[in-house]
Every structure is written in structure tokens, then in C-alpha cells.
Design a protein around this motif. Structure first.
Motif, PDB file in Angstrom:
ATOM      1  N   ARG A 126      52.547  40.485  45.616  1.00 24.76           N
ATOM      2  CA  ARG A 126      53.396  41.204  46.577  1.00 24.76           C
ATOM      3  C   ARG A 126      53.292  42.712  46.406  1.00 24.76           C
ATOM      4  N   SER A 127      53.076  43.170  45.185  1.00 28.50           N
ATOM      5  CA  SER A 127      53.007  44.610  44.932  1.00 28.50           C
ATOM      6  C   SER A 127      51.621  45.187  45.185  1.00 28.50           C
ATOM      7  N   GLY A 128      50.656  44.337  45.542  1.00 29.35           N
ATOM      8  CA  GLY A 128      49.319  44.821  45.877  1.00 29.35           C
ATOM      9  C   GLY A 128      48.386  44.977  44.699  1.00 29.35           C
ATOM     10  N   GLU A 129      48.736  44.398  43.538  1.00 30.69           N
ATOM     11  CA  GLU A 129      47.810  44.444  42.408  1.00 30.69           C
ATOM     12  C   GLU A 129      46.561  43.615  42.716  1.00 30.69           C
ATOM     13  N   TRP A 130      45.520  43.864  41.940  1.00 29.84           N
ATOM     14  CA  TRP A 130      44.257  43.170  42.175  1.00 29.84           C
ATOM     15  C   TRP A 130      44.268  41.819  41.463  1.00 29.84           C
ATOM     16  N   VAL A 131      44.299  40.774  42.278  1.00 28.65           N
ATOM     17  CA  VAL A 131      44.257  39.396  41.791  1.00 28.65           C
ATOM     18  C   VAL A 131      42.969  38.777  42.302  1.00 28.65           C
ATOM     19  N   VAL A 132      42.080  38.426  41.385  1.00 28.06           N
ATOM     20  CA  VAL A 132      40.716  37.992  41.720  1.00 28.06           C
ATOM     21  C   VAL A 132      40.585  36.490  41.551  1.00 28.06           C
ATOM     22  N   GLY A 184      46.857  37.885  49.600  1.00 27.02           N
ATOM     23  CA  GLY A 184      46.735  39.127  48.851  1.00 27.02           C
ATOM     24  C   GLY A 184      45.690  39.086  47.759  1.00 27.02           C
ATOM     25  N   SER A 185      45.199  37.891  47.404  1.00 27.61           N
ATOM     26  CA  SER A 185      44.129  37.793  46.407  1.00 27.61           C
ATOM     27  C   SER A 185      42.784  38.058  47.071  1.00 27.61           C
ATOM     28  N   VAL A 186      41.756  38.315  46.258  1.00 26.16           N
ATOM     29  CA  VAL A 186      40.416  38.574  46.776  1.00 26.16           C
ATOM     30  C   VAL A 186      39.420  37.641  46.108  1.00 26.16           C
ATOM     31  N   SER A 187      38.314  37.418  46.791  1.00 29.04           N
ATOM     32  CA  SER A 187      37.321  36.449  46.334  1.00 29.04           C
ATOM     33  C   SER A 187      36.134  37.140  45.658  1.00 29.04           C
ATOM     34  N   THR A 242      29.686  40.681  38.016  1.00 35.12           N
ATOM     35  CA  THR A 242      30.169  41.810  37.225  1.00 35.12           C
ATOM     36  C   THR A 242      29.931  43.123  37.950  1.00 35.12           C
ATOM     37  N   SER A 243      28.718  43.323  38.437  1.00 33.09           N
ATOM     38  CA  SER A 243      28.385  44.588  39.089  1.00 33.09           C
ATOM     39  C   SER A 243      29.231  44.821  40.330  1.00 33.09           C
ATOM     40  N   TYR A 244      29.398  43.784  41.161  1.00 31.45           N
ATOM     41  CA  TYR A 244      30.131  43.993  42.406  1.00 31.45           C
ATOM     42  C   TYR A 244      31.625  44.140  42.179  1.00 31.45           C
ATOM     43  N   LEU A 245      32.187  43.428  41.208  1.00 29.06           N
ATOM     44  CA  LEU A 245      33.600  43.630  40.933  1.00 29.06           C
ATOM     45  C   LEU A 245      33.835  45.052  40.428  1.00 29.06           C
ATOM     46  N   GLY A 246      32.967  45.518  39.528  1.00 28.36           N
ATOM     47  CA  GLY A 246      33.093  46.880  39.024  1.00 28.36           C
ATOM     48  C   GLY A 246      32.798  47.933  40.070  1.00 28.36           C
ATOM     49  N   TRP A 247      32.126  47.540  41.120  1.00 27.94           N
ATOM     50  CA  TRP A 247      31.752  48.452  42.202  1.00 27.94           C
ATOM     51  C   TRP A 247      32.843  48.551  43.257  1.00 27.94           C
ATOM     52  N   VAL A 248      33.467  47.411  43.571  1.00 28.11           N
ATOM     53  CA  VAL A 248      34.394  47.334  44.698  1.00 28.11           C
ATOM     54  C   VAL A 248      35.821  47.667  44.304  1.00 28.11           C
ATOM     55  N   ILE A 249      36.299  47.102  43.200  1.00 34.07           N
ATOM     56  CA  ILE A 249      37.695  47.296  42.811  1.00 34.07           C
ATOM     57  C   ILE A 249      37.845  48.641  42.112  1.00 34.07           C
ATOM     58  N   PRO A 250      38.841  49.437  42.496  1.00 37.90           N
ATOM     59  CA  PRO A 250      39.029  50.755  41.878  1.00 37.90           C
ATOM     60  C   PRO A 250      39.111  50.661  40.356  1.00 37.90           C
ATOM     61  N   TRP A 251      38.555  51.647  39.695  1.00 36.68           N
ATOM     62  CA  TRP A 251      38.445  51.637  38.240  1.00 36.68           C
ATOM     63  C   TRP A 251      39.821  51.739  37.573  1.00 36.68           C
ATOM     64  N   ASN A 252      39.941  51.018  36.466  1.00 33.14           N
ATOM     65  CA  ASN A 252      41.101  51.121  35.582  1.00 33.14           C
ATOM     66  C   ASN A 252      42.395  50.696  36.268  1.00 33.14           C
ATOM     67  N   GLN A 253      42.311  49.658  37.110  1.00 31.18           N
ATOM     68  CA  GLN A 253      43.482  49.094  37.759  1.00 31.18           C
ATOM     69  C   GLN A 253      43.858  47.767  37.091  1.00 31.18           C
ATOM     70  N   PRO A 254      45.143  47.413  37.064  1.00 32.16           N
ATOM     71  CA  PRO A 254      45.537  46.107  36.517  1.00 32.16           C
ATOM     72  C   PRO A 254      44.803  44.983  37.252  1.00 32.16           C
ATOM     73  N   LEU A 255      44.347  43.990  36.499  1.00 38.33           N
ATOM     74  CA  LEU A 255      43.498  42.937  37.057  1.00 38.33           C
ATOM     75  C   LEU A 255      43.961  41.574  36.538  1.00 38.33           C
ATOM     76  N   THR A 256      44.058  40.629  37.433  1.00 42.07           N
ATOM     77  CA  THR A 256      44.404  39.258  37.073  1.00 42.07           C
ATOM     78  C   THR A 256      43.336  38.325  37.618  1.00 42.07           C
ATOM     79  N   LEU A 257      42.826  37.441  36.782  1.00 43.07           N
ATOM     80  CA  LEU A 257      41.783  36.495  37.173  1.00 43.07           C
ATOM     81  C   LEU A 257      42.392  35.114  37.402  1.00 43.07           C
TER      82      LEU A 257
END
Length: 459
Positions: A265-271, A286-289, A299-314
């Protein structure tokens, strides 16, 4: 001399354990050093030296922590500005590692301070020889030269041309060649081959960096082939110069349903790591694939697309979460949180947050586009611009997946059919569009099959 190759296909790189049966030199180790230690244990050798060819741009090195743990000498170019203790080495220096003689060769090009190592078995008959070229001479081409600064790119391309010739002259033609990059890494450039092994002599006959007699022509060709590289690269060399601690590879306790819902709900990155079709059919809003395990540069595309140093949940099967944590640690994304279960085929992510709304979107192949596309619909091509220019669907818009997050507002408010070369990048893009509330259909098909189904492509 024996060379043990340690593959990291997720990043397109290789590390090496070089030993004489007793002691070993490790070259360009990845951050998850347990793989190197396992190789040394299996070979029955002691790690006494660790060497870097350069301060890497595509991964966090494990060199410092490996050297400290084993009391090994850590060989880093004397010209590199680093914040930790190392053994400074420079061009022309020769070191002994047991029975092995290690010659340091300056090979600027991929970076200004790039080194290569020529290793010879010091036996009475001259012994075998191997060349560890990092991001200098690759199989079929060379390492890219645009990672330092736009102002240095052309100069470094000229340096590459000279460096690979100098390196070839430093070794016997039959010497085995062991590059770090060039196996799918974005650090390579030009017509890199897909071969698994090579020698200095073979490359002298076939590598365009060595066969092109015109330096200016080589440089112009190299610069013309430069394409985009992952955004996370900007953080790797500074991290490596500062020195990074051990990777935390343990899977954390699963996030509970209430907390997972709050993050969404808060817009954090949930992968979501599941298959792209399973995600399209049903996922937590709100999750992303970022599908895991299909060899598509997760690895490369996640590190490329998601803004750096943001909270991440897998989200995903815990076995895949564990692997993803290891992969992400290699590029400095540490300790993501997780939620999941043990069975990849039956995992219901909705059960992880039962009170959170679900979402879905359509998916299909090119025939679905032919049947259901309406005049106002948009076809979005999320491949790189060079891929788009080579061939694309007539009328399609091109926004590379790594730019989409910042450019979604450029797209008209209509149904968007999104595709790439294989479906992987398109699935990431479709999930970003869905997260932004756009109506989207994933074309889960190979671009090369489009024309055969009646889709008009140009040129």
C-alpha cells in the motif's frame, strides 16, 4: 598448473582459481566467496594470493574479504585509489605463487588502471602458460570502454587497441586465455563470440581487435556498437574501492501478512519471482514481476529498473528466494526481506496477504494481438533502441524497459500491448504499467516470430 573456472552466468562473468597443487591464486572473485573456497577445498590447495584485474563495474568483488579470511596477499593496481590495505602491483612486476610465476601487464582500456596477468608454470621445460585478461581481451572482442566517463570513452577505445596487442606479445600463442567478462556480461562490447575457451593464438587470428589493421576504424566500429548498460553499474566501482564486507546470504524470516500489505500500500518495491504467466494471471496489487531462473539477466535487470538502495521484498518459493538473495548480493543489494513458501508449482502469493487486493492482466502470443488489437491501442516495444532500429513492428513505440518507470506518463491512456525479444523484459514492463494503473496486455512471445504470424515489421 591447473585452472578452475568458477562461472557466474547470472552476470556473464567468470572467476578463476589457479594453483600448482599446493597453493593458489584467485582472480576476480565474486562476493559470494564460498564457491571459491569450495573449489580450493576440492583441489586440496591453500589460497595465498587474490588478484583483481580492475575495480569492477558489474559486480561487488569478494577479493578483499577472501584475502582477509585466508591471510592471502591482495593484489590491486598501485594506481587505484582504495581505502583498504592491499599489495600494490604494477606493470612489469613478477610475483611467485608456489611453482607459478605471475607477470603483471598493464592493459588500460576497459578502465584506465586495468591489469592482466600472465601466469606460467615455472618448470624446467618452460611449463604451461595462461593469460587472465579481465575486461581487456575477450573471446571475439574486448571490454567496453564507456564505463569511466563519456569524455574518456574514445581515448580508452584507443587504449584497448594497443593493450590487446601488448598482451598478445606478452604470452605464447598456445597460452590459454581466461577473460572475466564476455559470457553475457554487459561489460563486453562488439562481436563477442559464444565459444567456451580459446588461446592467445586463436584470438590473434579471429578477434577484430587484433585483426583490424586500422586503429581509427577499430575505434569507430567499437564506439558505434556501444549500447546502454545497467544503472547499478554506477555504484560498483566506488563500492569496490571502499571495500565491502561479507555477503549476508541467509533467508530472513517471512514477512507477515499485515506488514506485507502495508509495504504494498505504501508503494515499496515488492518483487514476485514466479513465472511471468502466473504473475499475469494473479498477483498482489502493487507488486512487480521479475521472473527468476530462466537465464534472462534477472540480476542485471532488477538492478537496472528498480531505483537504487530502496527497501525490497522478494515473493516466491523459498528455494528461489535464497538464490535471488545470493544473486543480488553480488551487485550490492543486501538483505532483502522475503515472503514465500516451499513449493514453486503451487505457491499462492495471495495467501501471503489475504486481505490485500489481487490484480491481473491479459497475456498471449502474436495471434492474440492480430485478433484483438483495436485502432486506439498502442504497441510498446521495450527492447534497447539498437534492437528497435534493427527491426520493429510498424507503428510501435519504443521505450526501453530500463527507462519505462520514468516515462510511463508519455504513453497515451489506452490499452498497451507490450513486447520485447523473448517476453522477459516485456513481463517486467507489463507489471510496471499494471502497477501504475494502466491497461496492459503482455505479448509473451519471441519478436523473431512476429513476422511469420502476419505482423508487419520494418525495416
Amino acid at each position: 598448473m591447473d585452472v578452475v573456472v568458477i562461472e557466474t552466468p547470472q552476470l556473464g562473468d567468470r572467476s578463476y582459481l589457479v594453483h600448482d597443487g599446493s597453493v593458489a591464486l584467485v582472480i576476480d572473485p565474486q562476493r559470494d566467496i564460498d564457491r571459491v573456497e569450495g573449489a580450493a577445498l576440492k583441489a586440496g590447495v591453500r589460497i595465498t594470493h587474490v588478484a583483481e584485474t580492475h575495480l569492477h563495474n558489474d559486480y561487488v568483488t569478494g577479493g578483499l574479504i577472501l584475502a582477509e579470511k585466508h591471510g592471502a596477499e591482495y593484489l590491486v593496481n598501485a594506481a587505484d585509489e582504495v581505502s583498504f590495505a592491499r599489495v600494490p602491483v604494477s606493470d612489469g612486476q613478477v610475483l611467485r605463487v608456489g611453482r607459478l610465476l605471475v607477470s603483471v601487464v598493464a592493459t588500460p582500456g576497459h578502465t584506465h588502471t586495468h591489469l592482466s596477468y600472465v601466469v606460467r608454470d615455472d618448470t624446467h621445460d618452460g611449463g604451461t602458460e595462461a593469460v587472465f585478461s579481465g575486461g581487456s581481451l575477450l573471446y571475439g572482442s574486448v571490454g567496453r570502454t564507456d564505463l569511466v566517463s563519456p569524455h574518456d570513452t574514445a581515448k580508452l577505445a584507443h587504449d584497448q587497441y594497443s593493450s590487446v596487442r601488448r598482451l598478445v606479445d606478452s604470452a605464447h600463442p598456445e597460452a590459454a586465455l581466461y577473460p572475466t567478462h564476455g559470457f553475457g556480461s554487459f561489460c563486453s562490447i562488439g562481436p563477442a563470440s559464444h565459444q567456451e575457451s580459446s588461446t592467445i593464438g586463436e584470438q590473434a587470428k579471429s578477434n577484430h581487435a587484433l585483426t583490424d589493421p586500422n586503429e581509427d576504424h577499430f575505434v569507430s566500429e567499437l564506439l558505434a556498437n556501444i549500447t546502454a548498460y545497467p544503472a547499478y553499474y554506477a555504484h560498483m566501482s566506488p563500492l569496490n574501492a571502499a571495500g565491502v564486507g561479507p555477503a549476508a546470504l541467509q533467508v530472513p524470516d517471512s514477512v507477515d501478512a499485515e506488514e506485507l500489505g502495508r509495504r504494498l500500500r505504501s508503494g515499496e518495491w515488492v518483487v514476485d519471482l514466479r513465472h511471468r504467466v502466473a504473475f499475469a494471471d494473479s498477483h498482489l496489487q502493487g507488486s512487480v514481476s521479475f521472473e527468476y531462473g530462466r537465464g534472462d539477466n534477472f540480476t542485471s535487470y532488477l538492478g537496472w529498473v528498480i531505483p537504487w538502495n530502496q527497501p525490497l521484498t522478494l515473493l516466491g518459493p523459498l528455494s528461489e528466494v535464497e538464490k535471488a538473495i545470493r544473486d543480488l548480493a553480488r551487485i550490492g543489494i543486501d538483505s532483502p526481506d522475503a515472503a514465500g513458501g516451499p513449493e514453486s508449482t503451487v505457491l499462492n502469493v495471495g495467501a501471503l496477504a489475504p486481505d490485500h487486493p489481487r490484480a491481473s492482466y491479459g497475456h498471449g502470443d502474436w495471434s492474440l494481438l492480430l485478433r484483438e488489437r483495436e485502432p486506439a491501442d498502442v504497441v510498446l516495444d521495450v527492447r534497447r533502441p539498437d534492437e528497435y532500429m534493427a527491426s520493429h513492428i510498424k507503428g510501435a513505440l519504443n521505450i526501453p524497459v530500463y527507462e519505462l518507470l520514468g516515462r510511463i506518463t508519455e504513453l497515451p491512456d489506452t490499452r498497451i500491448w507490450v513486447h520485447c525479444a523473448t517476453g522477459y523484459r516485456a513481463s517486467v514492463a507489463a507489471s510496471l504499467l499494471n502497477r501504475a494503473g494502466r491497461k496492459v496486455v503482455l505479448i509473451n512471445a519471441r519478436f523473431r516470430d512476429a513476422a511469420g504470424t502476419g505482423i508487419e515489421t520494418v525495416p
